[in-house]
Design an enzyme around this catalytic site. Structure first.
Site, PDB file in Angstrom:
ATOM      1  N   LYS A 181       1.056  -1.191   0.035  1.00 34.49           N
ATOM      2  CA  LYS A 181      -0.034   0.066   0.038  1.00 34.49           C
ATOM      3  C   LYS A 181       0.955   1.172   0.115  1.00 34.49           C
ATOM      4  O   LYS A 181       1.567   1.394   0.834  1.00 34.49           O
ATOM      5  CB  LYS A 181      -0.916  -0.009   1.275  1.00 34.49           C
ATOM      6  N   GLU A 231       0.175  -1.532  16.521  1.00 35.85           N
ATOM      7  CA  GLU A 231      -0.054  -2.264  15.280  1.00 35.85           C
ATOM      8  C   GLU A 231       0.129  -3.770  15.888  1.00 35.85           C
ATOM      9  O   GLU A 231      -0.652  -4.692  15.276  1.00 35.85           O
ATOM     10  CB  GLU A 231       0.474  -1.728  14.053  1.00 35.85           C
ATOM     11  N   ARG A 289      -8.879  -8.367   3.055  1.00 38.32           N
ATOM     12  CA  ARG A 289      -7.679  -7.624   3.551  1.00 38.32           C
ATOM     13  C   ARG A 289      -8.053  -6.777   4.706  1.00 38.32           C
ATOM     14  O   ARG A 289      -7.282  -6.175   5.589  1.00 38.32           O
ATOM     15  CB  ARG A 289      -6.828  -6.934   2.504  1.00 38.32           C
ATOM     16  N   HIS A 313      -9.340  -0.181  13.857  1.00 32.52           N
ATOM     17  CA  HIS A 313      -8.935   1.029  12.909  1.00 32.52           C
ATOM     18  C   HIS A 313     -10.048   2.034  12.570  1.00 32.52           C
ATOM     19  O   HIS A 313     -10.150   3.112  12.621  1.00 32.52           O
ATOM     20  CB  HIS A 313      -8.245   0.689  11.541  1.00 32.52           C
ATOM     21  N   HIS A 349      -9.041   5.876  13.518  1.00 30.97           N
ATOM     22  CA  HIS A 349      -9.016   6.774  12.430  1.00 30.97           C
ATOM     23  C   HIS A 349     -10.136   8.071  12.914  1.00 30.97           C
ATOM     24  O   HIS A 349      -9.673   9.094  12.477  1.00 30.97           O
ATOM     25  CB  HIS A 349      -9.798   6.357  11.121  1.00 30.97           C
TER      26      HIS A 349
HETATM   27  P1  NAD Z   1       7.209   8.077  10.591  1.00 31.05           P
HETATM   28  O1  NAD Z   1       7.871   7.525   9.388  1.00 31.05           O
HETATM   29  O2  NAD Z   1       6.762   9.507  10.805  1.00 31.05           O
HETATM   30  O3  NAD Z   1       8.517   7.645  11.538  1.00 31.05           O
HETATM   31  C1  NAD Z   1       8.147   8.447  13.084  1.00 31.05           C
HETATM   32  C2  NAD Z   1       9.098   9.071  13.546  1.00 31.05           C
HETATM   33  O4  NAD Z   1      10.514   8.434  13.886  1.00 31.05           O
HETATM   34  C3  NAD Z   1       9.789  10.271  12.568  1.00 31.05           C
HETATM   35  O5  NAD Z   1      10.016  11.312  13.085  1.00 31.05           O
HETATM   36  C4  NAD Z   1      11.030   9.654  12.015  1.00 31.05           C
HETATM   37  O6  NAD Z   1      11.898  10.470  11.525  1.00 31.05           O
HETATM   38  C5  NAD Z   1      11.418   8.882  13.128  1.00 31.05           C
HETATM   39  N1  NAD Z   1      12.531   7.658  13.008  1.00 31.05           N
HETATM   40  C6  NAD Z   1      12.369   7.022  12.214  1.00 31.05           C
HETATM   41  N2  NAD Z   1      12.995   5.860  12.245  1.00 31.05           N
HETATM   42  C7  NAD Z   1      13.780   6.089  13.426  1.00 31.05           C
HETATM   43  C8  NAD Z   1      14.977   5.627  14.055  1.00 31.05           C
HETATM   44  N3  NAD Z   1      15.520   4.353  13.675  1.00 31.05           N
HETATM   45  N4  NAD Z   1      15.516   6.177  15.212  1.00 31.05           N
HETATM   46  C9  NAD Z   1      15.095   7.515  15.463  1.00 31.05           C
HETATM   47  N5  NAD Z   1      13.974   8.072  14.823  1.00 31.05           N
HETATM   48  C10 NAD Z   1      13.577   7.234  13.751  1.00 31.05           C
HETATM   49  O7  NAD Z   1       6.103   7.427  11.003  1.00 31.05           O
HETATM   50  P2  NAD Z   1       5.651   5.796  11.223  1.00 31.05           P
HETATM   51  O8  NAD Z   1       4.908   5.490  12.430  1.00 31.05           O
HETATM   52  O9  NAD Z   1       6.725   4.874  10.863  1.00 31.05           O
HETATM   53  O10 NAD Z   1       4.736   5.492  10.001  1.00 31.05           O
HETATM   54  C11 NAD Z   1       3.359   6.064   9.966  1.00 31.05           C
HETATM   55  C12 NAD Z   1       2.788   6.197   8.511  1.00 31.05           C
HETATM   56  O11 NAD Z   1       2.711   5.030   8.205  1.00 31.05           O
HETATM   57  C13 NAD Z   1       1.804   7.118   8.493  1.00 31.05           C
HETATM   58  O12 NAD Z   1       1.711   7.844   7.290  1.00 31.05           O
HETATM   59  C14 NAD Z   1       0.498   6.002   8.106  1.00 31.05           C
HETATM   60  O13 NAD Z   1      -0.352   6.250   7.369  1.00 31.05           O
HETATM   61  C15 NAD Z   1       1.419   4.954   7.455  1.00 31.05           C
HETATM   62  N6  NAD Z   1       0.971   3.370   7.276  1.00 31.05           N
HETATM   63  C16 NAD Z   1       0.954   2.839   6.314  1.00 31.05           C
HETATM   64  C17 NAD Z   1       0.548   1.639   6.303  1.00 31.05           C
HETATM   65  C18 NAD Z   1       0.660   0.615   4.979  1.00 31.05           C
HETATM   66  O14 NAD Z   1       0.209  -0.353   4.951  1.00 31.05           O
HETATM   67  N7  NAD Z   1       1.306   1.415   3.728  1.00 31.05           N
HETATM   68  C19 NAD Z   1       0.229   0.742   7.164  1.00 31.05           C
HETATM   69  C20 NAD Z   1       0.326   1.569   8.562  1.00 31.05           C
HETATM   70  C21 NAD Z   1       0.350   2.809   8.528  1.00 31.05           C
HETATM   71  N1  GLY Z   2      -2.237  -1.436   7.033  1.00 36.39           N
HETATM   72  C1  GLY Z   2      -3.558  -1.976   6.480  1.00 36.39           C
HETATM   73  C2  GLY Z   2      -2.939  -2.812   5.104  1.00 36.39           C
HETATM   74  O1  GLY Z   2      -1.952  -3.023   4.884  1.00 36.39           O
HETATM   75  O2  GLY Z   2      -3.752  -3.255   4.420  1.00 36.39           O
END
Ligand code: NAD
Ligand code: GLY
Length: 347
Positions: A142, A184, A234, A241, A245
């Site tokens: 995704k 999660e 899925r 969620h 949300h």
């Molecule tokens: P993020 O990418 O913003 O990371 C969180 C913070 O941690 C940031 O400030 C980043 O700079 C910092 N960071 C990252 N790695 C680090 C490390 N090793 N050490 C220190 N700091 C670090 O947030 P996240 O929680 O990883 O991801 C959230 C995003 O993921 C949202 O945009 C959400 O919509 C998306 N998401 C996508 C899916 C999908 O299936 N594609 C699923 C769940 C969430």
């Molecule tokens: N995080 C939900 C999905 O990947 O479907």
């Protein structure tokens, strides 16, 4: 080290282990000839891991370029997307080249979306550095960017060619980001029960982290392989969620996603109990699971506000909404419920 194969429209391997970033060049060289690699990352992650990744890739004959943007959800925008596309074009990236997402879910979603659209699709690798990205967003394809009207409104399903999750990077992750990912992770424990649940039920220990991450990825892989493009099944990954949300939106996205998921899990456990879908004994297990992992924060918002946001959810049909309910630890089911009924159950 764990190697998990995902069979989707692109087949790929998820590699999970310690000290993998300094071997990422070797990992990518196994599946690609030397080419240009565009490393996309945020400023926080770049300061810690960019050099290691660049050196590892260059040692294997890859030519590296990097694009660094400001960390945080506010960068997951059309503007950053356009900047990355221009960066790729200016550096003459072609379809033979590769993008590498080095960072959390923001970097991963954005890079995946850029890869899926640049020249109608170039290859990309996910190198997650947050718990949330390592166990969830880097797997399954995704991709997304946000609009002012809402999160993840523009995106594609586009699988990476490899995921390299170096769990050593979690050592530098702030506690609040770790708990965000654990929200999660606990979701997978409720969905699957069994070994994942046993690992976290009394609180996840550092010694079990690699095993836990691998089990979460295996759980997600199984769902993605059944329904890659989210035709129906899925949506089971949306456990907790619907409420999450609503909380995220009401907080104007200041409460991290995974924390909102944990709040949503408590609410769905309460709703499932009150509807008679879940026994009292099992609901106590869910509560203990959240408590033992430091995830028992209640939603700070009024139920009437939560319901108003939920009314605009795409899972609403007439006066009903489809939610993922908990039948027991290890068994979740889709259920339809009237929004007015739901309102009665919210605190
Ligand atoms: P993020 O990418 O913003 O990371 C969180 C913070 O941690 C940031 O400030 C980043 O700079 C910092 N960071 C990252 N790695 C680090 C490390 N090793 N050490 C220190 N700091 C670090 O947030 P996240 O929680 O990883 O991801 C959230 C995003 O993921 C949202 O945009 C959400 O919509 C998306 N998401 C996508 C899916 C999908 O299936 N594609 C699923 C769940 C969430
Ligand atoms: N995080 C939900 C999905 O990947 O479907």
């Amino acid at each position: 080290m764990q190697r998990i194969k995902v069979k989707a429209s692109t087949n790929y391997e998820v590699v999970i282990g310690k000290d993998l970033l300094n071997k990422i060049g070797v990992e990518i060289r196994k599946i690609a000839e030397p080419c240009k690699v565009g490393i996309i990352t945020d400023n926080k992650v770049a300061g810690k891991y960019l050099e290691t990744v660049k050196n590892s890739l260059e040692k294997e004959g890859f030519t590296t370029y990097n694009f660094v943007f400001k960390n945080g959800e506010k960068s997951k925008t059309v503007e950053t997307f356009i900047k990355i596309q221009n960066f790729l074009a200016e550096n003459e990236f072609s379809r033979k080249d590769i993008l590498l997402a080095l960072g959390g879910g923001v970097v991963g979603d954005l890079t995946g979306f850029c890869a899926s659209t640049y020249m109608r699709g170039i290859r990309y690798v996910q190198a997650p550095t947050t718990l949330l990205a390592g166990i969830d967003s880097s797997v399954g394809g995704k991709t997304a960017i946000d609009l002012k009207a809402g999160k993840n409104l523009v995106g594609t399903f586009y699988q990476p060619i490899k995921v390299v999750f170096d769990i050593k990077t979690l050592d530098s992750l702030p506690e609040k980001e770790y708990l965000n990912g654990l929200g999660e992770g606990v979701k997978y424990a409720i969905m699957d029960g069994g070994e994942i649940y046993e690992l976290v039920k009394d609180g996840l220990s550092h010694a079990n982290l690699e095993k836990f991450c691998a089990l979460c990825v295996k759980s997600k892989k199984a769902v993605v392989e059944k329904d890659e493009k989210e035709g129906g099944y899925r949506k089971i990954l949306n456990l907790g969620h619907t409420f999450a949300h609503a909380i995220e939106k009401l907080s104007d996205y200041t409460i991290p996603h995974g924390r909102c998921v944990a709040m949503g899990l408590k609410i769905i456990a309460d709703v499932s109990l009150k509807q008679g879908w879940l026994s009292t004994a099992e609901s106590i297990l869910v509560e203990k699971l959240l408590k033992n992992n430091g995830l028992m924060t209640p939603s700070p918002f009024e139920k009437k506000d939560m319901i108003e946001v939920m009314r605009r959810d795409k899972k609403v049909s007439g006066d009903k909404i489809t939610i993922v309910s908990i039948a027991k630890i290890g068994k979740c089911e889709f259920k339809e419920i009237k929004l007015d009924q739901l309102k009665k159950y919210l605190r």
